[in-house]
Design a protein around this motif. Structure first.
Motif, PDB file in Angstrom:
ATOM      1  N   PRO A 217      45.506 -91.084  74.615  1.00 32.36           N
ATOM      2  CA  PRO A 217      44.265 -90.822  73.876  1.00 32.36           C
ATOM      3  C   PRO A 217      44.433 -90.947  72.360  1.00 32.36           C
ATOM      4  O   PRO A 217      45.449 -90.511  71.805  1.00 32.36           O
ATOM      5  CB  PRO A 217      43.919 -89.382  74.275  1.00 32.36           C
ATOM      6  CG  PRO A 217      45.234 -88.763  74.628  1.00 32.36           C
ATOM      7  CD  PRO A 217      46.056 -89.850  75.218  1.00 32.36           C
ATOM      8  N   VAL A 218      43.432 -91.531  71.724  1.00 34.05           N
ATOM      9  CA  VAL A 218      43.364 -91.611  70.265  1.00 34.05           C
ATOM     10  C   VAL A 218      41.926 -91.322  69.855  1.00 34.05           C
ATOM     11  O   VAL A 218      40.992 -91.517  70.633  1.00 34.05           O
ATOM     12  CB  VAL A 218      43.790 -92.998  69.718  1.00 34.05           C
ATOM     13  CG1 VAL A 218      45.268 -93.243  69.953  1.00 34.05           C
ATOM     14  CG2 VAL A 218      42.956 -94.103  70.354  1.00 34.05           C
ATOM     15  N   ILE A 219      41.746 -90.828  68.627  1.00 32.12           N
ATOM     16  CA  ILE A 219      40.402 -90.559  68.133  1.00 32.12           C
ATOM     17  C   ILE A 219      39.646 -91.869  67.977  1.00 32.12           C
ATOM     18  O   ILE A 219      40.153 -92.838  67.415  1.00 32.12           O
ATOM     19  CB  ILE A 219      40.454 -89.792  66.797  1.00 32.12           C
ATOM     20  CG1 ILE A 219      41.078 -88.413  67.018  1.00 32.12           C
ATOM     21  CG2 ILE A 219      39.063 -89.643  66.182  1.00 32.12           C
ATOM     22  CD1 ILE A 219      41.313 -87.642  65.737  1.00 32.12           C
ATOM     23  N   GLU A 220      38.429 -91.888  68.479  1.00 31.20           N
ATOM     24  CA  GLU A 220      37.619 -93.100  68.516  1.00 31.20           C
ATOM     25  C   GLU A 220      36.796 -93.240  67.236  1.00 31.20           C
ATOM     26  O   GLU A 220      36.382 -92.246  66.624  1.00 31.20           O
ATOM     27  CB  GLU A 220      36.670 -93.036  69.719  1.00 31.20           C
ATOM     28  CG  GLU A 220      35.924 -94.321  69.998  1.00 31.20           C
ATOM     29  CD  GLU A 220      35.094 -94.218  71.266  1.00 31.20           C
ATOM     30  OE1 GLU A 220      34.787 -95.249  71.851  1.00 31.20           O
ATOM     31  OE2 GLU A 220      34.761 -93.084  71.649  1.00 31.20           O
ATOM     32  N   GLY A 221      36.555 -94.478  66.847  1.00 28.24           N
ATOM     33  CA  GLY A 221      35.650 -94.747  65.733  1.00 28.24           C
ATOM     34  C   GLY A 221      36.328 -94.746  64.377  1.00 28.24           C
ATOM     35  O   GLY A 221      37.551 -94.665  64.261  1.00 28.24           O
ATOM     36  N   LYS A 222      35.494 -94.808  63.330  1.00 33.20           N
ATOM     37  CA  LYS A 222      36.007 -94.869  61.972  1.00 33.20           C
ATOM     38  C   LYS A 222      36.566 -93.514  61.538  1.00 33.20           C
ATOM     39  O   LYS A 222      36.265 -92.485  62.125  1.00 33.20           O
ATOM     40  CB  LYS A 222      34.903 -95.321  61.015  1.00 33.20           C
ATOM     41  CG  LYS A 222      34.553 -96.798  61.150  1.00 33.20           C
ATOM     42  CD  LYS A 222      33.733 -97.263  59.979  1.00 33.20           C
ATOM     43  CE  LYS A 222      33.531 -98.770  60.045  1.00 33.20           C
ATOM     44  NZ  LYS A 222      34.811 -99.515  59.932  1.00 33.20           N
TER      45      LYS A 222
END
Length: 210
Positions: free
Chosen positions: A66-71
């Motif tokens: 998992p990684v933080i999505e978006g800008k």
């Protein structure tokens, strides 16, 4: 009280806040405690950030992680006291973009007067977290969120150390779509617009000015 309000009752948050309230706490200690408590509050306000998965390789195998999505997040500090919260959050989210809104409160009308505004680009695709230690009358906070919305932001949260019922109500009326996260909801405002029991002027105590 407002449905948009979250009070963080974690024991470490409450303990550190008590130390900050004490009038004899030194400037250095106040500054350190504010940085520490902002880190803890940041955990709460970023609790539900959207995640996506990225293929990575560990020393043992490949996996979808998992990684933080978006800008990148946008942290917006209401000058000058907001910078005390900003420092702690940046320790947690060092890649965040940072903006500043300069507002001072007219001592007679208690209304905000803008003197500075510099925000990151592409605010329409970033989560914006507006930070200011004290949500007192709510006028400056509401005005700052107005500016962030004018820059295109649609996903906005407000983080403060202390809130007064008057400020929470003002924010809920002006920006019902903006959640507010705080360490405590105090009793009221006094005739000068300060939070009671509060902790005095956060900026003065942080920077050692009067």
């Amino acid at each position: 009280m407002s449905e948009t309000l979250t009070i963080v009752k974690h024991p470490l948050v409450q303990h550190k806040l008590t130390l900050m309230r004490e009038k004899d706490t030194s400037t250095a200690s106040f500054r350190r405690l504010l940085r520490e408590i902002s880190l803890l509050l940041a955990y709460e306000i970023t609790r539900d950030l959207p995640l996506s998965e990225r293929r990575i390789e560990t020393p043992l195998c490949e996996m979808d992680a998992p990684v933080i999505e978006g800008k990148k997040l946008a942290l917006i500090s209401i000058l000058r006291a907001g910078n005390g919260l900003l420092d702690g959050i940046l320790e947690l989210v060092p890649a965040a973009r940072v903006g500043f809104v300069g507002l001072y409160r007219d001592e007679e009308t208690l209304q905000p007067v803008q003197y500075y505004n510099k925000l990151p680009t592409q605010m329409n695709s970033r989560l914006a977290i507006v930070v200011d230690p004290m949500l007192a009358t709510g006028n400056s906070s509401a005005a700052a969120v107005d500016l962030v919305k004018q820059a295109g932001a649609t996903d906005i949260r407000f983080l403060c150390l202390l809130a007064a019922p008057e400020g929470v109500q003002r924010m809920a009326e002006a920006h019902p779509d903006v959640p507010v996260v705080t360490a405590a909801l105090d009793e009221r405002l006094n005739e000068k617009g300060y939070i009671v029991p509060g902790l005095g002027d956060a900026g003065d105590r942080m920077f050692g000015t009067k």
